[in-house]
Enzyme design. Sequence first.
Site, short mmCIF file in Angstrom:
data_model
loop_
_atom_site.label_atom_id
_atom_site.label_comp_id
_atom_site.label_asym_id
_atom_site.label_seq_id
_atom_site.Cartn_x
_atom_site.Cartn_y
_atom_site.Cartn_z
N LYS A 51 29.62 38.35 35.01
CA LYS A 51 30.67 38.76 35.95
C LYS A 51 31.34 40.04 35.47
O LYS A 51 31.60 40.96 36.25
CB LYS A 51 31.70 37.62 36.10
CG LYS A 51 31.12 36.43 36.86
CD LYS A 51 31.93 35.17 36.73
CE LYS A 51 31.20 34.02 37.43
NZ LYS A 51 31.78 32.70 37.21
N GLN A 95 36.83 29.77 34.54
CA GLN A 95 35.44 29.30 34.50
C GLN A 95 35.39 27.77 34.33
O GLN A 95 36.04 27.21 33.46
CB GLN A 95 34.69 30.00 33.36
CG GLN A 95 33.22 29.71 33.31
CD GLN A 95 32.46 30.22 34.53
OE1 GLN A 95 32.62 31.36 34.96
NE2 GLN A 95 31.62 29.37 35.10
N ASP A 118 37.75 32.20 43.94
CA ASP A 118 36.79 31.10 43.85
C ASP A 118 36.87 30.20 45.09
O ASP A 118 35.97 29.41 45.34
CB ASP A 118 37.12 30.23 42.62
CG ASP A 118 36.08 30.37 41.53
OD1 ASP A 118 34.98 30.89 41.83
OD2 ASP A 118 36.36 29.95 40.39
#
Length: 294
Positions: A51, A95, A118
């Site tokens: 990322k 994460q 997200d």
Amino acid sequence: MNLIDGKKAAAAIEQTLLERITLLKQRGITPGLAVVLVGENPASQAYVRNKDRTCARLGMFSRKIELSANTTQDQLLQLINELNVDPLIHGILVQSPPPSHIDEQAITQAIDPRKDVDGFHPINVAKLAMEDPSGFVPCTPLGCQHLLMSVGIETRGANIVVVGRSLIVGKPMALLLLRKGVGGDATVTVAHSRTRHLAEITRSADIVIAALGRPHALGSEHIREGAVIIDVGINRVPETSSATGYRLVGDVDFEAVADRCAAITPVPGGVGPMTIAMLMQNTVTACERLKNSR
Ligand code: NDP
């Protein structure tokens, strides 16, 4: 059988993002993403690196924040609060999975929904269910939908079976495919570990979306002739001949189904690159929205 190339589709998305980033930069704004990793899970470390690299390639600002496994819930909440008000940060991602002492729901709910790239915050989940386009949609299902559209596979009226009902993949995938309009309008069945006669159900599908997290769980008996397969699974299986000691395989037994399906995503190189491209897209969108609302 056609291979659905996730790298190619992701490169096309990056191209359109570069144009949007250039426009933002002309206004003196650089989209910024904060990725928080708690602990030392090797797969998570690899995702976070990826990322970070993609942000750099697109000229975006990225803050990689790596915290030790014994970081407390309060410390993590404090960090989220800081990122929520940081003007350089437009997207925040923690994460998954965090260490077991962290309450993942509480962390998700602490993120400002406008920076929740997200798409896991309850407000964004509700917006997806309500077909409100002002929310953020989780990156992996969004990437799967884009992949289908990018190769011209019609979802309208199609029988689609999603195997897996997680909040990250299966459930939002089903909601997206049910939405009215392009890339939606499908008849969706969601299967899970308690589903009876799974093979019978998946064999009825025009499109199978496999998100079980079980290496090679779906074989030729699960797939009808001419079906399209999107394999979300990323599983590490031991491989002595590889330098890393493992190789990545999907939830579908690629070799077993290759002859019968019309199209399939490879693992790696299918859904994975699209997930990252969608994260970048959500971050650029978050930046544009935040700047336009000021
Ligand atoms: P979860 O473990 O959270 O969910 C798995 C789902 O599959 C559950 O709903 C479970 O059912 C169901 N399931 C498990 N075994 C079976 C079975 N034998 N038959 C039918 N259903 C079953 O996984 P995620 O959704 O987070 O991830 C799924 C896969 O996708 C993983 O391989 C993961 O690595 C990969 N992934 C890939 C991404 C990418 O970028 N390509 C991003 C995110 C995930 P139940 O609810 O009953 O337990």
